[in-house]
Design a protein around this motif. Structure first.
Motif, PDB file in Angstrom:
ATOM      1  N   LYS A 155      34.280  -6.139  16.965  1.00  0.00           N
ATOM      2  CA  LYS A 155      35.244  -6.732  17.899  1.00  0.00           C
ATOM      3  C   LYS A 155      35.590  -8.090  17.179  1.00  0.00           C
ATOM      4  N   LYS A 156      34.950  -8.894  16.478  1.00  0.00           N
ATOM      5  CA  LYS A 156      35.500 -10.047  15.657  1.00  0.00           C
ATOM      6  C   LYS A 156      36.492  -9.520  14.460  1.00  0.00           C
ATOM      7  N   ALA A 157      35.909  -8.435  13.983  1.00  0.00           N
ATOM      8  CA  ALA A 157      36.718  -8.034  12.782  1.00  0.00           C
ATOM      9  C   ALA A 157      38.096  -7.328  13.338  1.00  0.00           C
ATOM     10  N   ILE A 158      37.934  -6.682  14.297  1.00  0.00           N
ATOM     11  CA  ILE A 158      39.208  -6.378  14.873  1.00  0.00           C
ATOM     12  C   ILE A 158      40.059  -7.276  15.556  1.00  0.00           C
ATOM     13  N   GLU A 159      39.612  -8.529  15.985  1.00  0.00           N
ATOM     14  CA  GLU A 159      40.487  -9.580  16.615  1.00  0.00           C
ATOM     15  C   GLU A 159      40.731 -10.516  15.379  1.00  0.00           C
ATOM     16  N   GLY A 160      40.272 -10.208  14.280  1.00  0.00           N
ATOM     17  CA  GLY A 160      40.698 -11.088  13.125  1.00  0.00           C
ATOM     18  C   GLY A 160      39.799 -12.329  12.700  1.00  0.00           C
ATOM     19  N   GLN A 161      38.455 -11.999  13.358  1.00  0.00           N
ATOM     20  CA  GLN A 161      37.418 -13.111  13.111  1.00  0.00           C
ATOM     21  C   GLN A 161      36.223 -12.830  12.495  1.00  0.00           C
ATOM     22  N   PRO A 162      36.262 -11.857  11.638  1.00  0.00           N
ATOM     23  CA  PRO A 162      34.873 -11.229  11.099  1.00  0.00           C
ATOM     24  C   PRO A 162      33.790 -12.434  10.665  1.00  0.00           C
ATOM     25  N   ARG A 163      32.613 -12.408  11.120  1.00  0.00           N
ATOM     26  CA  ARG A 163      31.822 -13.167  10.772  1.00  0.00           C
ATOM     27  C   ARG A 163      30.372 -12.402  11.232  1.00  0.00           C
ATOM     28  N   PRO A 164      29.307 -12.531  10.424  1.00  0.00           N
ATOM     29  CA  PRO A 164      28.085 -11.945  11.104  1.00  0.00           C
ATOM     30  C   PRO A 164      27.558 -12.532  12.440  1.00  0.00           C
ATOM     31  N   VAL A 165      27.072 -11.474  13.239  1.00  0.00           N
ATOM     32  CA  VAL A 165      26.705 -11.561  14.141  1.00  0.00           C
ATOM     33  C   VAL A 165      25.069 -11.712  14.473  1.00  0.00           C
ATOM     34  N   GLU A 166      24.529 -12.605  15.030  1.00  0.00           N
ATOM     35  CA  GLU A 166      23.347 -12.833  14.942  1.00  0.00           C
ATOM     36  C   GLU A 166      22.310 -11.963  16.380  1.00  0.00           C
ATOM     37  N   TYR A 167      21.436 -11.516  16.327  1.00  0.00           N
ATOM     38  CA  TYR A 167      20.840 -10.646  17.432  1.00  0.00           C
ATOM     39  C   TYR A 167      19.275 -10.853  17.213  1.00  0.00           C
ATOM     40  N   GLU A 168      18.860 -11.020  18.510  1.00  0.00           N
ATOM     41  CA  GLU A 168      17.405 -10.999  18.496  1.00  0.00           C
ATOM     42  C   GLU A 168      16.571  -9.830  18.846  1.00  0.00           C
ATOM     43  N   ARG A 176      37.765   2.812  11.655  1.00  0.00           N
ATOM     44  CA  ARG A 176      37.873   3.757  10.610  1.00  0.00           C
ATOM     45  C   ARG A 176      37.724   3.638   9.068  1.00  0.00           C
ATOM     46  N   ASP A 177      38.035   2.109   8.665  1.00  0.00           N
ATOM     47  CA  ASP A 177      37.586   1.638   7.417  1.00  0.00           C
ATOM     48  C   ASP A 177      36.180   0.925   7.700  1.00  0.00           C
ATOM     49  N   ILE A 178      35.334   2.083   7.676  1.00  0.00           N
ATOM     50  CA  ILE A 178      33.660   1.499   7.584  1.00  0.00           C
ATOM     51  C   ILE A 178      33.314   0.563   6.571  1.00  0.00           C
ATOM     52  N   ASP A 179      33.744   0.939   5.221  1.00  0.00           N
ATOM     53  CA  ASP A 179      33.452  -0.031   3.991  1.00  0.00           C
ATOM     54  C   ASP A 179      33.769  -1.518   4.353  1.00  0.00           C
ATOM     55  N   ASP A 180      34.881  -2.007   4.968  1.00  0.00           N
ATOM     56  CA  ASP A 180      34.857  -3.255   5.285  1.00  0.00           C
ATOM     57  C   ASP A 180      34.133  -3.887   6.614  1.00  0.00           C
ATOM     58  N   TRP A 181      33.413  -3.094   7.137  1.00  0.00           N
ATOM     59  CA  TRP A 181      32.499  -3.861   8.150  1.00  0.00           C
ATOM     60  C   TRP A 181      31.460  -3.406   8.517  1.00  0.00           C
ATOM     61  N   TRP A 182      30.831  -2.086   8.316  1.00  0.00           N
ATOM     62  CA  TRP A 182      29.584  -1.630   8.552  1.00  0.00           C
ATOM     63  C   TRP A 182      28.420  -2.398   8.037  1.00  0.00           C
ATOM     64  N   LEU A 183      28.300  -2.509   6.722  1.00  0.00           N
ATOM     65  CA  LEU A 183      27.023  -3.230   6.083  1.00  0.00           C
ATOM     66  C   LEU A 183      26.727  -4.459   6.655  1.00  0.00           C
ATOM     67  N   GLU A 184      27.860  -5.211   6.840  1.00  0.00           N
ATOM     68  CA  GLU A 184      27.765  -6.681   7.200  1.00  0.00           C
ATOM     69  C   GLU A 184      27.702  -6.950   8.699  1.00  0.00           C
TER      70      GLU A 184
END
Length: 173
Positions: free
Chosen positions: A157-170, A22-30
């Motif tokens: 998932k990484k943000a929730i589990e305490g490991q936020p970092r960008p996810v690469e996708y193809e 629910r704290d979209i400002d902390d995760w959505w953009l990144e």
């Protein structure tokens, strides 16, 4: 119209997953390299029905802007957003009705599933039908949209589990 659901398993209590979601400002953009901006259009919380947001992003490389509102909230469980979006591809603008429901489902006290059910409806005009055909059949847009949603969920998932970092996708193309 198309609709799909993507989901990830998260090793955390459901209440914590909801708090992060629910704290979209902390995760959505990144959470996805295709995201360009997120703008709150009022002072309501994003887990309050009627909250208005504007997002700019690309789906499968096609730029768009969506203005919408939170249409439903199940506290601690789900939040739905619906929008009118405008996508522009090869000089043609198409308005699309779209939405997403983010959901947290318990899998015991220390685990949950976080999912995104995404849908889009193209206009029933000639241009809308042609755009729907091109997006779905020629550009592989539904699979690109699924990859887009998966990237968001893996980052979340990484943000929730305490490991936020960008996810690469193809993506193709």
């Amino acid at each position: 119209m198309f609709e799909f659901t993507e989901a990830v398993e998260v090793a955390t209590p459901p209440a914590h997953a909801w708090d992060v979601l629910r704290d979209i400002d902390d995760w959505w953009l990144e959470s996805n390299p295709e995201h360009q901006s997120l703008e709150h259009l009022d002072t309501r919380s994003v887990t309050e029905v009627g909250a208005a947001l504007r997002i700019r992003e690309k789906i499968g490389g096609i730029p768009g802007e969506a203005v919408g509102t939170i249409t439903a909230v199940e506290p601690g469980t789900a939040v739905s957003w619906e929008a009118e979006a405008r996508y522009r591809w090869v000089g043609v603008s198409v308005h699309v009705r779209e939405g997403v429901t983010w959901r947290v489902e318990p899998r015991g006290a220390q685990a949950c599933t976080v999912s995104a059910t995404v849908w889009a409806q193209f206009p029933r005009t000639t241009i809308g039908r042609a755009a729907s055909f091109a997006f779905e059949r020629l550009l592989g847009g539904i699979e690109k949209d699924r990859a887009h949603a998966r990237a968001e969920l893996l980052y979340l998932k990484k943000a929730i589990e305490g490991q936020p970092r960008p996810v690469e996708y193809e993506q193709d193309g």
